[in-house]
Design an enzyme around this catalytic site. Structure first.
Site, PDB file in Angstrom:
ATOM      1  N   SER A 142       0.868  -1.182   0.000  1.00 51.37           N
ATOM      2  CA  SER A 142       0.000   0.000   0.000  1.00 51.37           C
ATOM      3  C   SER A 142       0.895   1.218   0.000  1.00 51.37           C
ATOM      4  O   SER A 142       2.016   1.173   0.515  1.00 51.37           O
ATOM      5  CB  SER A 142      -0.874   0.021   1.262  1.00 51.37           C
ATOM      6  OG  SER A 142      -1.376   1.321   1.497  1.00 51.37           O
ATOM      7  N   TYR A 155      -1.711  -0.170  10.204  1.00 51.53           N
ATOM      8  CA  TYR A 155      -1.799  -0.611   8.799  1.00 51.53           C
ATOM      9  C   TYR A 155      -0.550  -0.170   8.031  1.00 51.53           C
ATOM     10  O   TYR A 155       0.070  -0.957   7.312  1.00 51.53           O
ATOM     11  CB  TYR A 155      -3.065  -0.026   8.167  1.00 51.53           C
ATOM     12  CG  TYR A 155      -3.279  -0.438   6.731  1.00 51.53           C
ATOM     13  CD1 TYR A 155      -3.669  -1.735   6.426  1.00 51.53           C
ATOM     14  CD2 TYR A 155      -3.087   0.464   5.689  1.00 51.53           C
ATOM     15  CE1 TYR A 155      -3.864  -2.117   5.098  1.00 51.53           C
ATOM     16  CE2 TYR A 155      -3.293   0.089   4.378  1.00 51.53           C
ATOM     17  CZ  TYR A 155      -3.677  -1.204   4.087  1.00 51.53           C
ATOM     18  OH  TYR A 155      -3.870  -1.588   2.782  1.00 51.53           O
TER      19      TYR A 155
HETATM   20  P1  NAI Z   1     -11.257  -6.882   1.142  1.00 46.23           P
HETATM   21  O1  NAI Z   1     -11.530  -6.719   2.611  1.00 46.23           O
HETATM   22  O2  NAI Z   1     -12.273  -6.404   0.162  1.00 46.23           O
HETATM   23  O3  NAI Z   1     -10.941  -8.415   0.825  1.00 46.23           O
HETATM   24  C1  NAI Z   1     -10.004  -9.106   1.582  1.00 46.23           C
HETATM   25  C2  NAI Z   1     -10.193 -10.599   1.360  1.00 46.23           C
HETATM   26  O4  NAI Z   1      -9.236 -11.266   2.198  1.00 46.23           O
HETATM   27  C3  NAI Z   1     -11.575 -11.100   1.754  1.00 46.23           C
HETATM   28  O5  NAI Z   1     -12.059 -11.993   0.771  1.00 46.23           O
HETATM   29  C4  NAI Z   1     -11.339 -11.814   3.090  1.00 46.23           C
HETATM   30  O6  NAI Z   1     -12.243 -12.906   3.304  1.00 46.23           O
HETATM   31  C5  NAI Z   1      -9.905 -12.314   2.900  1.00 46.23           C
HETATM   32  N1  NAI Z   1      -9.220 -12.545   4.165  1.00 46.23           N
HETATM   33  C6  NAI Z   1      -9.206 -11.752   5.264  1.00 46.23           C
HETATM   34  N2  NAI Z   1      -8.520 -12.352   6.252  1.00 46.23           N
HETATM   35  C7  NAI Z   1      -8.065 -13.532   5.767  1.00 46.23           C
HETATM   36  C8  NAI Z   1      -7.315 -14.600   6.303  1.00 46.23           C
HETATM   37  N3  NAI Z   1      -6.920 -14.585   7.584  1.00 46.23           N
HETATM   38  N4  NAI Z   1      -7.020 -15.662   5.520  1.00 46.23           N
HETATM   39  C9  NAI Z   1      -7.470 -15.703   4.233  1.00 46.23           C
HETATM   40  N5  NAI Z   1      -8.212 -14.731   3.675  1.00 46.23           N
HETATM   41  C10 NAI Z   1      -8.521 -13.651   4.432  1.00 46.23           C
HETATM   42  O7  NAI Z   1      -9.817  -6.172   0.914  1.00 46.23           O
HETATM   43  P2  NAI Z   1      -9.308  -5.302  -0.314  1.00 46.23           P
HETATM   44  O8  NAI Z   1      -9.691  -3.902  -0.098  1.00 46.23           O
HETATM   45  O9  NAI Z   1      -9.666  -5.961  -1.583  1.00 46.23           O
HETATM   46  O10 NAI Z   1      -7.704  -5.384  -0.098  1.00 46.23           O
HETATM   47  C11 NAI Z   1      -6.933  -6.443  -0.628  1.00 46.23           C
HETATM   48  C12 NAI Z   1      -5.469  -6.121  -0.385  1.00 46.23           C
HETATM   49  O11 NAI Z   1      -5.137  -4.860  -0.987  1.00 46.23           O
HETATM   50  C13 NAI Z   1      -5.091  -6.007   1.094  1.00 46.23           C
HETATM   51  O12 NAI Z   1      -3.810  -6.538   1.315  1.00 46.23           O
HETATM   52  C14 NAI Z   1      -5.094  -4.503   1.311  1.00 46.23           C
HETATM   53  O13 NAI Z   1      -4.280  -4.113   2.392  1.00 46.23           O
HETATM   54  C15 NAI Z   1      -4.540  -4.019  -0.018  1.00 46.23           C
HETATM   55  N6  NAI Z   1      -4.879  -2.631  -0.321  1.00 46.23           N
HETATM   56  C16 NAI Z   1      -6.196  -2.221  -0.410  1.00 46.23           C
HETATM   57  C17 NAI Z   1      -6.493  -0.888  -0.713  1.00 46.23           C
HETATM   58  C18 NAI Z   1      -7.903  -0.405  -0.852  1.00 46.23           C
HETATM   59  O14 NAI Z   1      -8.106   0.812  -1.050  1.00 46.23           O
HETATM   60  N7  NAI Z   1      -8.910  -1.256  -0.774  1.00 46.23           N
HETATM   61  C19 NAI Z   1      -5.416   0.103  -0.915  1.00 46.23           C
HETATM   62  C20 NAI Z   1      -4.091  -0.436  -0.778  1.00 46.23           C
HETATM   63  C21 NAI Z   1      -3.852  -1.752  -0.507  1.00 46.23           C
END
Ligand code: NAI
Length: 268
Positions: A142, A155
């Site tokens: 990120s 974070y």
């Molecule tokens: P999200 O919350 O929409 O999806 C995350 C997914 O990871 C979900 O399907 C959840 O079930 C799964 N998950 C959570 N804990 C888990 C575990 N212990 N074991 C296996 N699966 C698990 O998240 P999002 O927003 O799509 O983010 C994805 C990645 O991108 C993350 O690493 C986040 O930090 C990074 N990111 C997101 C940004 C954003 O604006 N949404 C910006 C920068 C980075």
């Protein structure tokens, strides 16, 4: 700057490659799964909640906080696909607050998923990746790793560790032919953002304000992040390892240049 067509993926860019994406049932992870499939890969999502994956996306249960769960899921995926070439460490969680707000259990909870979870999945994947002709790992970082997003100290610190993990793993495994890179998104327009916006009396006004805070005038799309991951995972990036590619609408580097140009960033 308007968002392009949401369907990423150059046909055939990942043809013949077999991939797993942690946290692939939702959000950015799901966009990566779809982009990998569009680029010709065979791909499985590994998720805490595999039932959340839409029809057409194959997902296996996996909790990156549990070493046995991760190893079992990665081994099962490799067996089902006849091997493994690509790992995307995408599963991640967040926490709001400053160092004064956060408790020890918050630190353990977030670092366990965002940092140790990536190490566990990588350790589970490496024995399979070593047998691949084109192995790669891509970690979801990120811009918070470098930019100090406000009220997100935990974070940000976890993503700083992801950056270090990426560089260190790239060094350790370059001689085995395994490339390791990161993608650092800015603010991505996901369902999470829409849910957050829907809590305001005027969601459209709040979205416009959020868009206006981005250098390009709009949030990053999940497909744009996925496209960067496809590139770094593909053999076309064969000379790229130990890097982090920002997909942030210019926030990180344009702001740094603006601060320097104004003279307030001297020496920074
Ligand atoms: P999200 O919350 O929409 O999806 C995350 C997914 O990871 C979900 O399907 C959840 O079930 C799964 N998950 C959570 N804990 C888990 C575990 N212990 N074991 C296996 N699966 C698990 O998240 P999002 O927003 O799509 O983010 C994805 C990645 O991108 C993350 O690493 C986040 O930090 C990074 N990111 C997101 C940004 C954003 O604006 N949404 C910006 C920068 C980075």
């Amino acid at each position: 700057m308007s968002a392009p067509d949401s369907t990423p993926g150059t046909a055939g860019e990942l043809a013949g490659l077999r991939a797993v994406v942690t946290g692939g049932s939702n959000g950015i992870g799901l966009a990566i799964v779809e982009a990998f499939a569009a680029a010709g890969a065979t791909v499985l999502a590994l998720d805490l909640d595999p039932s959340a994956a839409p029809d057409g996306v194959r997902a296996l249960a996996c909790d990156v906080r549990d070493r046995a769960s991760v190893t079992d899921a990665v081994d099962a995926a490799a067996e089902e696909m006849g091997g493994l070439d690509l790992l995307v460490n995408n599963a991640g969680i967040s926490a709001v607050g400053t160092v004064e707000d956060l408790k020890d259990e918050d630190w353990h909870r977030v670092l366990d998923v965002n940092v140790v979870g990536m190490a566990r999945a990588s350790a589970a994947a490496l024995p399979h990746l070593r047998r691949s002709a084109s192995p790669a790992i891509v970690n979801l970082c990120s811009i918070g790793a470098l930019n100090g997003l406000p009220q997100r100290v935990l974070y940000n610190a976890s993503k700083g560790a992801v950056l270090s993990l990426t560089y260190a793993m790239a060094t350790d495994h370059v001689h085995e032919g395994v490339r390791v890179n990161a993608v650092s998104p800015g603010t991505v327009h996901t369902g999470f953002v829409d849910r957050m916006l829907s809590r305001f009396p005027d969601p459209e006004k709040e979205k416009a304000a959020l868009d206006a805070r981005q250098a390009t005038g709009r949030m990053v799309t999940p497909a744009e992040v996925a496209h960067a991951v496809v590139y770094l995972a593909s053999p076309r990036a064969g000379s790229t390892t130990g890097t982090a590619l920002e997909v942030d609408g210019g926030v990180t580097h344009l702001r740094a240049r603006a601060v320097q140009a104004s003279g307030t960033g001297a020496g920074s």
